[in-house]
Structure formats: C-alpha cells, structure tokens
Scaffold this motif. Structure first.
Motif, PDB file in Angstrom:
ATOM      1  N   LYS A 174       0.860  -1.182   0.000  1.00 27.47           N
ATOM      2  CA  LYS A 174       0.000   0.000   0.000  1.00 27.47           C
ATOM      3  C   LYS A 174       0.899   1.235   0.000  1.00 27.47           C
ATOM      4  O   LYS A 174       1.729   1.402   0.889  1.00 27.47           O
ATOM      5  CB  LYS A 174      -0.904   0.012   1.227  1.00 27.47           C
ATOM      6  CG  LYS A 174      -1.891  -1.134   1.265  1.00 27.47           C
ATOM      7  CD  LYS A 174      -2.729  -1.057   2.516  1.00 27.47           C
ATOM      8  CE  LYS A 174      -3.681  -2.240   2.595  1.00 27.47           C
ATOM      9  NZ  LYS A 174      -4.419  -2.243   3.860  1.00 27.47           N
ATOM     10  N   MET A 175       0.699   2.083  -0.987  1.00 25.45           N
ATOM     11  CA  MET A 175       1.556   3.263  -1.122  1.00 25.45           C
ATOM     12  C   MET A 175       1.454   4.182   0.097  1.00 25.45           C
ATOM     13  O   MET A 175       2.423   4.817   0.475  1.00 25.45           O
ATOM     14  CB  MET A 175       1.195   4.051  -2.392  1.00 25.45           C
ATOM     15  CG  MET A 175       1.244   3.242  -3.687  1.00 25.45           C
ATOM     16  SD  MET A 175       2.763   2.329  -3.983  1.00 25.45           S
ATOM     17  CE  MET A 175       2.278   0.657  -3.558  1.00 25.45           C
ATOM     18  N   ASP A 176       0.284   4.207   0.734  1.00 19.66           N
ATOM     19  CA  ASP A 176       0.093   5.056   1.915  1.00 19.66           C
ATOM     20  C   ASP A 176       0.813   4.523   3.147  1.00 19.66           C
ATOM     21  O   ASP A 176       0.898   5.210   4.162  1.00 19.66           O
ATOM     22  CB  ASP A 176      -1.394   5.201   2.236  1.00 19.66           C
ATOM     23  CG  ASP A 176      -2.142   5.971   1.162  1.00 19.66           C
ATOM     24  OD1 ASP A 176      -1.496   6.743   0.419  1.00 19.66           O
ATOM     25  OD2 ASP A 176      -3.376   5.805   1.067  1.00 19.66           O
ATOM     26  N   ASP A 177       1.321   3.306   3.076  1.00 20.74           N
ATOM     27  CA  ASP A 177       1.997   2.697   4.222  1.00 20.74           C
ATOM     28  C   ASP A 177       3.513   2.914   4.223  1.00 20.74           C
ATOM     29  O   ASP A 177       4.204   2.438   5.120  1.00 20.74           O
ATOM     30  CB  ASP A 177       1.717   1.188   4.270  1.00 20.74           C
ATOM     31  CG  ASP A 177       0.278   0.883   4.668  1.00 20.74           C
ATOM     32  OD1 ASP A 177      -0.461   1.817   5.041  1.00 20.74           O
ATOM     33  OD2 ASP A 177      -0.104  -0.300   4.586  1.00 20.74           O
ATOM     34  N   ILE A 178       4.039   3.594   3.232  1.00 20.56           N
ATOM     35  CA  ILE A 178       5.496   3.783   3.151  1.00 20.56           C
ATOM     36  C   ILE A 178       5.924   4.804   4.213  1.00 20.56           C
ATOM     37  O   ILE A 178       5.480   5.947   4.185  1.00 20.56           O
ATOM     38  CB  ILE A 178       5.928   4.242   1.747  1.00 20.56           C
ATOM     39  CG1 ILE A 178       5.522   3.198   0.703  1.00 20.56           C
ATOM     40  CG2 ILE A 178       7.440   4.498   1.713  1.00 20.56           C
ATOM     41  CD1 ILE A 178       5.745   3.621  -0.738  1.00 20.56           C
ATOM     42  N   PRO A 179       6.799   4.413   5.140  1.00 22.08           N
ATOM     43  CA  PRO A 179       7.262   5.337   6.189  1.00 22.08           C
ATOM     44  C   PRO A 179       8.444   6.186   5.678  1.00 22.08           C
ATOM     45  O   PRO A 179       9.606   5.912   5.968  1.00 22.08           O
ATOM     46  CB  PRO A 179       7.680   4.392   7.316  1.00 22.08           C
ATOM     47  CG  PRO A 179       8.163   3.173   6.600  1.00 22.08           C
ATOM     48  CD  PRO A 179       7.302   3.052   5.367  1.00 22.08           C
TER      49      PRO A 179
END
Length: 155
Positions: free
Chosen positions: A120-125
């Motif tokens: 998920k692209m939104d999960d990249i820290p």
C-alpha cells in the motif's frame, strides 16, 4: 520485474500513475538524506544508489564491472520495494530498522533479507527511510561491505 529503461527519469515516467507519486517521494527522501559520495543510477533495472568506481575501484565482488550497490528502489508487480544492502550486512542496522518500523509505519513489516515490500503506497514510512539512508557514509558502507562479503569469502 526489471525495467529496460536506461535513465531514472525514463523509469519514473514509465510507471503506472498509481505508483509515480510514491516512487518520486521515495526518491526525493532518499536524495535529501543520502550521504555525499553515493551516486544515483539505473542499476539492475531499478533506481540504484551505488558507490562509484571512482571511490571504490574494486567494484561489486559478484561483477567488478559494476559499482558497489548500496540501495535500490523499484516498482514491482504487486508492491514497491526498497532493497538496502546495509540491513543485510549489518545486524545492528537491521535491528534498529525493525525496532523503529512499528513506531512509524502503518502496516506490518513485510521484509526479506534486504528487501522491504510496501503493498500500500500510503503505508510507506518516508521519514524512517530517510533516517535509514543516513546510517552509512560511503566509507562506512565500504568497510561494512568488505567485512561482510569480501573478507568472509577469503576466510
């Protein structure tokens, strides 16, 4: 899934729209935090960050014609991948990353030896990755690499 693109800009342009933003942001955070001396280039069909031959003439032990790899990012079929050789070579850096990941990231850590996968692209820290990139100077990476891979082969 390796790209045949020969430039980083061409690689980014070739990505599906849903991946471009995340990959550009990942590239930006790496570029902002990457210690002096590492060089960005296409490497193994991915965006790579390497120690150039001008700083490490021996090159990569698997193929001395190639510069010493340090970090790669790629848009794979089902995820974005971050390949960080330092986490593979230095247990303390791996421990630091795995300890910090749940504090800053949204999902569960999906990781192989040196590969961190983000489905998920939104999960990249992004902030954590920026800190990870600073863990090795070029000199420290060369020393770690030689101790972990080159010198161990000669024993």
């Amino acid at each position: 899934m390796q790209s045949t693109e020969i430039t980083v800009e061409g690689y980014l342009a070739s990505l599906p729209d849903d991946r471009k933003t995340a990959m550009k942001q990942l590239r930006s955070i790496i570029s902002q935090n990457l210690p002096v001396g590492f060089q960005e280039e296409m490497s193994y069909g991915m965006i790579g960050y390497v120690v150039p031959h001008s700083l490490y003439p021996k090159g990569y032990h698997c193929n001395a014609k190639l510069p010493l790899p340090f970090l790669n990012i790629a848009s794979q079929k089902n995820f974005i991948a971050l390949y960080h050789m330092g986490m593979y070579a230095d247990q303390s850096v791996l421990n630091w990353f795995t300890d910090e990941y749940p504090k800053t990231a949204k999902g569960k850590l999906d990781m192989g030896k040196s590969c961190v996968r983000f489905k998920k692209m939104d999960d990249i820290p992004f902030e954590l990755i920026g800190k990870l990139v600073t863990k090795f100077s070029v000199e420290q990476w060369i020393s770690c690499y030689e101790n972990a891979f080159v010198n161990s082969k000669n024993k």
